[in-house]
Each structure stands twice: as C-alpha cells, then as structure tokens.
Design a protein around this motif. Structure first.
Motif, PDB file in Angstrom:
ATOM      1  N   ASP A 192     -73.578 -34.024 -86.457  1.00  0.00           N
ATOM      2  CA  ASP A 192     -74.875 -33.460 -86.073  1.00  0.00           C
ATOM      3  C   ASP A 192     -75.944 -33.805 -87.102  1.00  0.00           C
ATOM      4  OD1 ASP A 192     -73.786 -32.393 -83.790  1.00  0.00           O
ATOM      5  OD2 ASP A 192     -73.599 -30.348 -84.587  1.00  0.00           O
ATOM      6  N   GLN A 193     -75.601 -33.735 -88.386  1.00  0.00           N
ATOM      7  CA  GLN A 193     -76.573 -34.071 -89.431  1.00  0.00           C
ATOM      8  C   GLN A 193     -76.954 -35.548 -89.357  1.00  0.00           C
ATOM      9  OE1 GLN A 193     -74.171 -32.711 -92.699  1.00  0.00           O
ATOM     10  NE2 GLN A 193     -75.358 -30.818 -92.960  1.00  0.00           N
ATOM     11  N   TYR A 194     -75.967 -36.391 -89.095  1.00  0.00           N
ATOM     12  CA  TYR A 194     -76.237 -37.829 -88.979  1.00  0.00           C
ATOM     13  C   TYR A 194     -77.153 -38.119 -87.788  1.00  0.00           C
ATOM     14  CZ  TYR A 194     -75.430 -42.827 -88.151  1.00  0.00           C
ATOM     15  OH  TYR A 194     -75.604 -44.176 -87.928  1.00  0.00           O
ATOM     16  N   GLU A 195     -76.860 -37.514 -86.647  1.00  0.00           N
ATOM     17  CA  GLU A 195     -77.677 -37.758 -85.453  1.00  0.00           C
ATOM     18  C   GLU A 195     -79.110 -37.292 -85.673  1.00  0.00           C
ATOM     19  OE1 GLU A 195     -76.894 -39.441 -82.920  1.00  0.00           O
ATOM     20  OE2 GLU A 195     -74.717 -39.594 -83.029  1.00  0.00           O
ATOM     21  N   ARG A 250     -64.479 -30.639-100.055  1.00  0.00           N
ATOM     22  CA  ARG A 250     -63.727 -30.349 -98.820  1.00  0.00           C
ATOM     23  C   ARG A 250     -62.824 -31.547 -98.517  1.00  0.00           C
ATOM     24  NH1 ARG A 250     -67.508 -28.540 -94.050  1.00  0.00           N
ATOM     25  NH2 ARG A 250     -65.511 -27.737 -93.290  1.00  0.00           N
ATOM     26  N   PRO A 251     -61.779 -31.754 -99.293  1.00  0.00           N
ATOM     27  CA  PRO A 251     -60.955 -32.954 -99.152  1.00  0.00           C
ATOM     28  C   PRO A 251     -60.252 -33.064 -97.798  1.00  0.00           C
ATOM     29  CG  PRO A 251     -59.959 -31.391-100.690  1.00  0.00           C
ATOM     30  CD  PRO A 251     -61.338 -30.897-100.418  1.00  0.00           C
ATOM     31  N   GLU A 252     -60.117 -31.953 -97.115  1.00  0.00           N
ATOM     32  CA  GLU A 252     -59.422 -31.978 -95.826  1.00  0.00           C
ATOM     33  C   GLU A 252     -60.341 -32.432 -94.688  1.00  0.00           C
ATOM     34  OE1 GLU A 252     -61.583 -28.118 -95.924  1.00  0.00           O
ATOM     35  OE2 GLU A 252     -60.485 -29.367 -97.369  1.00  0.00           O
ATOM     36  N   VAL A 253     -61.646 -32.546 -94.952  1.00  0.00           N
ATOM     37  CA  VAL A 253     -62.614 -32.913 -93.918  1.00  0.00           C
ATOM     38  C   VAL A 253     -63.191 -34.296 -94.230  1.00  0.00           C
ATOM     39  CG1 VAL A 253     -64.786 -32.322 -92.782  1.00  0.00           C
ATOM     40  CG2 VAL A 253     -63.207 -30.506 -93.503  1.00  0.00           C
ATOM     41  N   ARG A 254     -63.029 -35.230 -93.313  1.00  0.00           N
ATOM     42  CA  ARG A 254     -63.604 -36.558 -93.514  1.00  0.00           C
ATOM     43  C   ARG A 254     -65.056 -36.548 -93.052  1.00  0.00           C
ATOM     44  NH1 ARG A 254     -61.614 -42.417 -90.995  1.00  0.00           N
ATOM     45  NH2 ARG A 254     -63.382 -43.612 -91.811  1.00  0.00           N
ATOM     46  N   PRO A 255     -65.991 -36.939 -93.914  1.00  0.00           N
ATOM     47  CA  PRO A 255     -67.399 -36.974 -93.509  1.00  0.00           C
ATOM     48  C   PRO A 255     -67.615 -37.961 -92.366  1.00  0.00           C
ATOM     49  CG  PRO A 255     -67.168 -37.190 -95.896  1.00  0.00           C
ATOM     50  CD  PRO A 255     -65.799 -37.350 -95.310  1.00  0.00           C
ATOM     51  N   TYR A 256     -68.596 -37.654 -91.535  1.00  0.00           N
ATOM     52  CA  TYR A 256     -68.944 -38.565 -90.447  1.00  0.00           C
ATOM     53  C   TYR A 256     -69.734 -39.761 -90.987  1.00  0.00           C
ATOM     54  CZ  TYR A 256     -70.457 -40.053 -85.799  1.00  0.00           C
ATOM     55  OH  TYR A 256     -70.674 -40.769 -84.642  1.00  0.00           O
ATOM     56  N   ALA A 257     -70.508 -39.522 -92.027  1.00  0.00           N
ATOM     57  CA  ALA A 257     -71.278 -40.563 -92.701  1.00  0.00           C
ATOM     58  C   ALA A 257     -71.480 -40.121 -94.149  1.00  0.00           C
ATOM     59  CB  ALA A 257     -72.626 -40.784 -92.022  1.00  0.00           C
ATOM     60  N   VAL A 258     -71.725 -41.087 -95.036  1.00  0.00           N
ATOM     61  CA  VAL A 258     -71.931 -40.777 -96.450  1.00  0.00           C
ATOM     62  C   VAL A 258     -73.096 -41.612 -96.987  1.00  0.00           C
ATOM     63  CG1 VAL A 258     -70.959 -40.887 -98.777  1.00  0.00           C
ATOM     64  CG2 VAL A 258     -69.514 -40.167 -96.873  1.00  0.00           C
ATOM     65  N   VAL A 259     -73.998 -40.947 -97.688  1.00  0.00           N
ATOM     66  CA  VAL A 259     -75.073 -41.629 -98.405  1.00  0.00           C
ATOM     67  C   VAL A 259     -74.646 -41.739 -99.871  1.00  0.00           C
ATOM     68  CG1 VAL A 259     -77.477 -41.521 -99.164  1.00  0.00           C
ATOM     69  CG2 VAL A 259     -76.855 -40.778 -96.841  1.00  0.00           C
ATOM     70  N   GLN A 260     -74.682 -42.965-100.414  1.00  0.00           N
ATOM     71  CA  GLN A 260     -74.295 -43.172-101.807  1.00  0.00           C
ATOM     72  C   GLN A 260     -75.520 -43.399-102.687  1.00  0.00           C
ATOM     73  OE1 GLN A 260     -71.142 -46.323-101.913  1.00  0.00           O
ATOM     74  NE2 GLN A 260     -69.904 -44.633-102.692  1.00  0.00           N
ATOM     75  N   LEU A 261     -75.449 -42.885-103.916  1.00  0.00           N
ATOM     76  CA  LEU A 261     -76.472 -43.127-104.922  1.00  0.00           C
ATOM     77  C   LEU A 261     -75.803 -43.759-106.137  1.00  0.00           C
ATOM     78  CD1 LEU A 261     -77.232 -40.248-103.380  1.00  0.00           C
ATOM     79  CD2 LEU A 261     -79.139 -40.308-104.978  1.00  0.00           C
ATOM     80  N   ARG A 262     -76.408 -44.825-106.661  1.00  0.00           N
ATOM     81  CA  ARG A 262     -75.835 -45.558-107.790  1.00  0.00           C
ATOM     82  C   ARG A 262     -76.705 -45.350-109.032  1.00  0.00           C
ATOM     83  NH1 ARG A 262     -75.723 -50.619-105.761  1.00  0.00           N
ATOM     84  NH2 ARG A 262     -77.882 -50.869-106.372  1.00  0.00           N
ATOM     85  N   ARG A 263     -76.041 -45.163-110.181  1.00  0.00           N
ATOM     86  CA  ARG A 263     -76.766 -44.954-111.429  1.00  0.00           C
ATOM     87  C   ARG A 263     -77.742 -46.102-111.684  1.00  0.00           C
ATOM     88  NH1 ARG A 263     -73.827 -43.871-117.193  1.00  0.00           N
ATOM     89  NH2 ARG A 263     -72.756 -42.320-115.924  1.00  0.00           N
ATOM     90  N   ASP A 264     -78.966 -45.721-112.093  1.00  0.00           N
ATOM     91  CA  ASP A 264     -80.012 -46.708-112.283  1.00  0.00           C
ATOM     92  C   ASP A 264     -80.390 -46.887-113.749  1.00  0.00           C
ATOM     93  OD1 ASP A 264     -81.729 -48.250-110.212  1.00  0.00           O
ATOM     94  OD2 ASP A 264     -83.180 -47.686-111.745  1.00  0.00           O
ATOM     95  N   ASN A 265     -79.918 -46.001-114.626  1.00  0.00           N
ATOM     96  CA  ASN A 265     -80.192 -46.177-116.059  1.00  0.00           C
ATOM     97  C   ASN A 265     -79.007 -45.671-116.866  1.00  0.00           C
ATOM     98  OD1 ASN A 265     -80.529 -43.408-115.726  1.00  0.00           O
ATOM     99  ND2 ASN A 265     -82.364 -43.284-116.980  1.00  0.00           N
ATOM    100  N   VAL A 288     -87.855 -37.157 -94.555  1.00  0.00           N
ATOM    101  CA  VAL A 288     -86.608 -37.676 -93.993  1.00  0.00           C
ATOM    102  C   VAL A 288     -85.485 -37.691 -95.032  1.00  0.00           C
ATOM    103  CG1 VAL A 288     -85.502 -39.714 -93.002  1.00  0.00           C
ATOM    104  CG2 VAL A 288     -87.786 -39.038 -92.235  1.00  0.00           C
ATOM    105  N   LEU A 289     -85.769 -38.150 -96.239  1.00  0.00           N
ATOM    106  CA  LEU A 289     -84.713 -38.258 -97.246  1.00  0.00           C
ATOM    107  C   LEU A 289     -84.190 -36.899 -97.693  1.00  0.00           C
ATOM    108  CD1 LEU A 289     -86.136 -41.194 -99.399  1.00  0.00           C
ATOM    109  CD2 LEU A 289     -84.360 -41.294 -97.640  1.00  0.00           C
ATOM    110  N   ARG A 290     -85.025 -35.890 -97.639  1.00  0.00           N
ATOM    111  CA  ARG A 290     -84.565 -34.548 -98.011  1.00  0.00           C
ATOM    112  C   ARG A 290     -83.737 -33.889 -96.911  1.00  0.00           C
ATOM    113  NH1 ARG A 290     -90.211 -33.039-101.062  1.00  0.00           N
ATOM    114  NH2 ARG A 290     -89.616 -33.850-103.122  1.00  0.00           N
ATOM    115  N   MET A 291     -83.555 -34.594 -95.779  1.00  0.00           N
ATOM    116  CA  MET A 291     -82.603 -34.140 -94.766  1.00  0.00           C
ATOM    117  C   MET A 291     -81.169 -34.467 -95.177  1.00  0.00           C
ATOM    118  SD  MET A 291     -84.523 -35.344 -91.256  1.00  0.00           S
ATOM    119  CE  MET A 291     -83.183 -34.718 -90.205  1.00  0.00           C
ATOM    120  N   ILE A 292     -80.991 -35.356 -96.153  1.00  0.00           N
ATOM    121  CA  ILE A 292     -79.655 -35.741 -96.598  1.00  0.00           C
ATOM    122  C   ILE A 292     -79.041 -34.577 -97.370  1.00  0.00           C
ATOM    123  CG2 ILE A 292     -78.344 -37.336 -98.041  1.00  0.00           C
ATOM    124  CD1 ILE A 292     -80.639 -39.376 -97.584  1.00  0.00           C
ATOM    125  N   PRO A 293     -77.869 -34.099 -96.978  1.00  0.00           N
ATOM    126  CA  PRO A 293     -77.225 -32.995 -97.707  1.00  0.00           C
ATOM    127  C   PRO A 293     -77.042 -33.340 -99.180  1.00  0.00           C
ATOM    128  CG  PRO A 293     -76.124 -33.367 -95.610  1.00  0.00           C
ATOM    129  CD  PRO A 293     -77.092 -34.496 -95.784  1.00  0.00           C
TER     130      PRO A 293
END
Length: 433
Positions: A192-195, A250-265, A288-293
């Motif tokens: 639902d969050q992804y949609e 929540r290791p027992e729940v597979r996310p429907y989608a994942v947003v990754q952030l990579r270290r920049d400094n 829009v970006l603040r909709m990301i959990p």
C-alpha cells in the motif's frame, strides 16, 4: 574527472600541462566549488569487482596505469558493500592538491570560449560544456551536438532518518568487513505504501525543459518519475528492489519495496538516496520523499535536479587517437565523447592524456586492444557504434569481442571471468609495449 586524469597522465610522462578550469569564475548548474574532479551526481564509482564486472575491470586497468582518480578514490573510500564510493569533497580536494603540487602542471581559472588553432589541446569539458565553447564546437563540426538530460539524486542528513524504521545492511551482506556489510540505510515499504508513493510520483510537478530543448534521457540515470511512468512495477525491479535484504526490525516480514541510502561522506552525516535522480520541483520532492517510511522527518542537504548534458557524435567526428578529424590538434575526452559515468569519463581522459603526451614526445601511442575495457570503450566511440543512432554508453561486456567457449557453454560468471582474464593480459601487454 577526464581533464584531471588527462593532465596527470601527460605530466607523469614528462610533458608540461596547463589546465584551463573556468570554475569558480564561471559556474554551472550542478557544481558547487572550483575543485577539479568535483562529483555532482552520485558519489559512487560503481562495482569494484574486477573479475566479473566490466566497470570493476576498468578500475583495475586505471590502477595498473597509475591513474590519479583511482588512487584518490582508494584514499577516500567509504563503506559501500561491493561498490567503490568516496567521500566526495575530500576526494576532489585531494585530486586538486595532487595536480597543484605537480611540478609540470599549471592551473589557470579562465573560460576557453574558442577552439585553439595551434598547440596540443584536450577538451574534457564534461557534460556541462559552456555555451560559448559549445557553440564553437558546433560551428567547427558543422552539426548540432547531441544531447540528453541527466538528473541528480537528493542527499539526506543521516540524523534525520528514523532508525526505528530503517536499518543498516548492504544488499546480500556484500563486503569484506562488518562496516561494508552494513553500509546502506534501508527504508521498507508495504504494498500500500509503495502504490501510494508511485501515485504521488506520477502526480508530482516536475521541471520542464527550456523552450527549444529536446533530448532523451540516458537509461542508466533515469529520473524516478520517468521510471514510474514506464510501469508501476518498474521501481520495484530497479532501485527499489527488495531482494537480498532482511528488515532488522521485522525479519519475518519481507518488504514489498525498499529505498536504499548510501553514505555520502566519511563522517557518515550525509546519505544519498540511491537511484533517486529526479526532475521534481523542490516542493514536490519534499512532499513525495517524506512519504518514504523512515524519511517522514528527513532534512535534505541537497535536493535533486536536472541538467542538460552535451556530447559529440564521436563515431563520425573523432579518430582512434581521440582527435577531431577536422582539427587534429584537438583531442576530446570524457563524457563529452559519449561515454557515460565517472569511471568511463576518467578512463577516456587517461587515454587522451597518454596519447597527447606521446605525440608531443614524437611518437604515436597505439590504442589499447579492443578486448580491454578501455579499448572496448574507445572502439565503441570512435567507430564501433553507428553514428546515426549514437547514444551515451557505460562500459559493459557487450562492447567486447566475444570470448570463445571452451568445452561447451560457459556460465555467465565463468564467461565474465574469461573476459577479465583476457583483458588484464592484453592491457598489461599494451602498458609494457
């Protein structure tokens, strides 16, 4: 990247070099400083796997050739799993300092607006060639330079990410150390969050092109909203794919989608949102970006943006020495030649610097063999690609001459290893030739 590497290689061969850098006197949309080799988009040089990955092989070749960019990248490396990511500002500062300290390098801050008629020149203006020089190039070549639009990703302050939602993990736990294996922040989404997120992307107000500007996007750097337009599942099979990750909360729940952030400094205070290049207007980005959990209260050090990239129709205009056919005293290097990516651009600078220095010293340096990563790229841009359909290209094994199968069909991993083994042997021979 390309200009800095070209200057270093030529100077290391004993040839005096003058670097003409218009910044900071003349700025661009994307740059913030006057430093050489400033990174304006991602802080990653992508995969460092030199046995099974074409860009990793290119890293290896540049290191073997004494490349400045790879040397400084190693000195300012950040944990990023199997990727080579760097602390961007110290990296650019170090590249600049090394060139400033070289006894055969002189740096002048001025804009070059015309094509020089004499002397040996390398034009490594990158994707943001100034308007005056761009017009001079178009006048000389008799054709409009090709162009595409490139987007940059937002950067988030790490302290503003909700770590009760996000967790630290590299995909498939890649990396040789615990720090590398936990190099990314991961923000999970339910279906639902992804949609809802995709709906918001599709409805967001975006930056339009200026009047008269028409260009395509490079597929390796598509804005996220353009990816979303290609299908609702596109992001889930691209930058938001949920594979190789386990939610620590929540290791027992597979996310429907994942947003990754990579270290920049190096301090770990800044993280860029991986694959989230965007042309959304700033207000829409914040919403829009603040909709990301995990990013609901995020603060941004930089929002995303879009800029125009210019490149030559190199298969028609350049010879195998990277010289302009109509003006052989001019070489081109880097992204302006139609290669895509930091590493590819720097590699073409490395070749241009060596070729130009060899010519000054009275000899001709042959191009590297086509079965090396540098040779494959050079072959592609100077005649291997169709001029009519020429578009920017990352290095990939599809540009290499095929490897003959031995004893039956090879698996992909074995085939890629065969490509890299062959390339390393050929490149070593070229260096020693």
């Amino acid at each position: 990247m390309a200009g800095a590497e070209a200057a270093w290689q030529a100077a290391q061969m004993g040839v005096p070099v003058v670097i003409h850098e218009m910044r900071p006197k003349v700025g661009t949309f994307a740059h913030r400083t006057g430093l050489l080799a400033e990174m304006v988009c991602s802080n990653s040089f992508r995969s460092d796997d030199h046995e099974h990955n074409a860009v990793g092989l290119l890293h290896w070749e540049m290191r073997a050739a004494g490349g400045l960019i790879m040397d400084m990248a190693a000195a300012h490396r950040l944990p990023a799993g199997g990727a080579l990511a760097v602390d961007r500002d110290p990296f650019a500062e170090a590249v600049t300092a090394r060139l400033q300290a070289h006894p055969l390098v002189f740096i002048t801050c001025e804009e070059v607006t015309e094509l020089p008629s004499d002397g040996h020149w390398i034009i490594a203006t990158g994707p943001l060639t100034s308007a005056a020089l761009g017009q001079a190039i178009r006048t000389e070549t008799g054709a409009e330079a090709l162009a595409f639009f490139d987007a940059i990703a937002p950067i988030v302050y790490a302290e503003s990410v909700d770590m009760s939602v996000a967790w630290m993990q590299s995909r498939y736990d890649k990396g040789d150390t615990p720090e590398e294996q936990t190099a990314y922040m991961n923000c999970p989404m339910t279906r639902d969050q992804y949609e809802a997120f995709v709906d918001a992307l599709l409805a967001a107000e975006t930056t339009g092109f200026h009047e008269g500007e028409t260009a395509g996007y490079f597929d390796g750097c598509l804005p996220i909203e353009v990816m979303a337009e290609r299908g609702r599942e596109t992001l889930r099979f691209g930058p938001m794919k949920p594979v190789g990750l386990t939610n620590a909360h929540r290791p027992e729940v597979r996310p429907y989608a994942v947003v990754q952030l990579r270290r920049d400094n190096k301090l770990g205070t800044l993280y860029n949102i991986v694959g989230f290049q965007t042309k959304m207007k700033y207000g829409a980005q914040l919403s829009v970006l603040r909709m990301i959990p995990g990013l609901q209260d995020a603060s941004f050090a930089r929002l995303g943006g879009i800029h125009r990239n210019t490149f030559l129709n190199s298969p028609r205009l350049l010879d195998d020495q990277m010289r302009l056919r109509s003006r052989p005293n001019l070489r081109f290097a880097g992204q302006v030649t139609g290669v895509e990516g930091y590493v590819e651009s720097a590699a073409m600078g490395l070749l241009a610097g060596r070729m130009a220095a060899a010519e000054v010293l009275g000899r001709r340096l042959p191009p590297p063999p086509a079965d090396t990563a540098m040779g494959a790229l050079l072959t592609h841009i100077t005649g291997g690609a169709e001029a009519k359909t020429f578009q920017p290209m990352n290095v990939n094994f599809g540009l290499f001459p095929p490897v003959a199968a031995r004893g039956g069909r090879r698996g992909r991993k074995d085939r890629y290893k065969a490509y890299t083994d062959r390339a390393k042997a050929a490149f070593t021979g070229w260096l020693n030739g």
